[in-house]
Write a protein that holds these residues in place. Structure first.
Motif, PDB file in Angstrom:
ATOM      1  N   SER A 281       2.858   2.701  -3.425  1.00 49.04           N
ATOM      2  CA  SER A 281       1.853   3.205  -2.503  1.00 49.04           C
ATOM      3  C   SER A 281       2.305   4.568  -2.002  1.00 49.04           C
TER       4      SER A 281
ATOM      5  N   ARG B   4      -2.856   1.415  -3.642  1.00 52.53           N
ATOM      6  CA  ARG B   4      -3.195   2.722  -4.226  1.00 52.53           C
ATOM      7  C   ARG B   4      -4.158   3.488  -3.308  1.00 52.53           C
TER       8      ARG B   4
ATOM      9  N   ASP C 195      -2.677  -4.119  -5.520  1.00 56.88           N
ATOM     10  CA  ASP C 195      -2.821  -2.746  -6.042  1.00 56.88           C
ATOM     11  C   ASP C 195      -3.994  -2.012  -5.400  1.00 56.88           C
TER      12      ASP C 195
END
Ligand SMILES: Nc1nc2c(ncn2[C@@H]2O[C@H](COP(=O)(O)OP(=O)(O)OP(=O)(O)O)[C@@H](O)[C@H]2O)c(=O)[nH]1
Length: 161
Positions: A43, A81, A77
């Protein structure tokens, strides 16, 4: 460079709720803990735009609805992200699973290294941050929480295969 940043922040184009909408019903009334651990993620810190690298452990106690296990990693994810702070990401993952699957409980633990403090600023390599969000039975029942946390401390059977 543009493609790299599109990849780093592609989570904004994902809908984490959508990822969890298809569930399995024929699971012989399986109602014990489902735990996906050591989900590596990358991240970026919203304050400095430098990497946060870590692992997430995600567990839930199903109530009729069981989801494809890869979808838990995809939810991690979808939130990783993005520009993040670790506490918010931990809560977002747990809240989404809780709202969509309506399980008896959800537990999320994240351990991560923040390069904004390992490579700059206070310069403390080797430091990791641990956050958790416990909902439902994971919050109200200490045995459930202990079972979850104790599994995290056990060596894996697959050896990371
Ligand atoms: N809960 C559970 N899920 C499983 C098991 N084996 C495979 N799956 C999941 O079953 C799901 C099948 O979902 P699909 O969307 O049809 O498969 P897919 O398109 O290959 O999905 P991705 O693996 O996310 O790319 C995937 O999420 C798998 O990870 C299992 O034993 N238990």
């Amino acid at each position: 460079m543009v493609r790299s940043y599109e990849e780093f922040f592609c989570g904004y184009a994902e809908d984490p709720v959508d990822l969890l909408t298809r569930t399995f019903s024929e699971v012989e009334d399986y109602d014990e803990m489902v735990l996906l651990r050591d989900i590596r993620f990358e991240s970026h810190c919203e304050h400095h735009m430098v990497p946060i690298i870590g692992v997430a452990h995600v567990a839930y106690l199903p109530r009729k609805r069981v989801v494809g296990i890869s979808k838990l990693a995809r939810v991690v994810d979808a939130y990783a992200r993005r520009f993040q702070i670790q506490e918010r990401m931990t809560a977002q993952i747990a809240n989404t699973i809780n709202e969509v699957l309506q399980p008896r409980g959800v537990g999320v633990v994240i351990e991560a290294s923040h390069q904004c403090m390992t490579t700059r600023g206070v310069h403390r390599p080797g430091v990791s941050m641990v956050t958790s969000r416990m909902l439902g039975t994971f919050r109200s029942n200490s045995d459930t929480r202990r079972e979850f946390l104790s599994i995290l401390n056990r060596p894996g059977v697959t050896g990371g295969v």
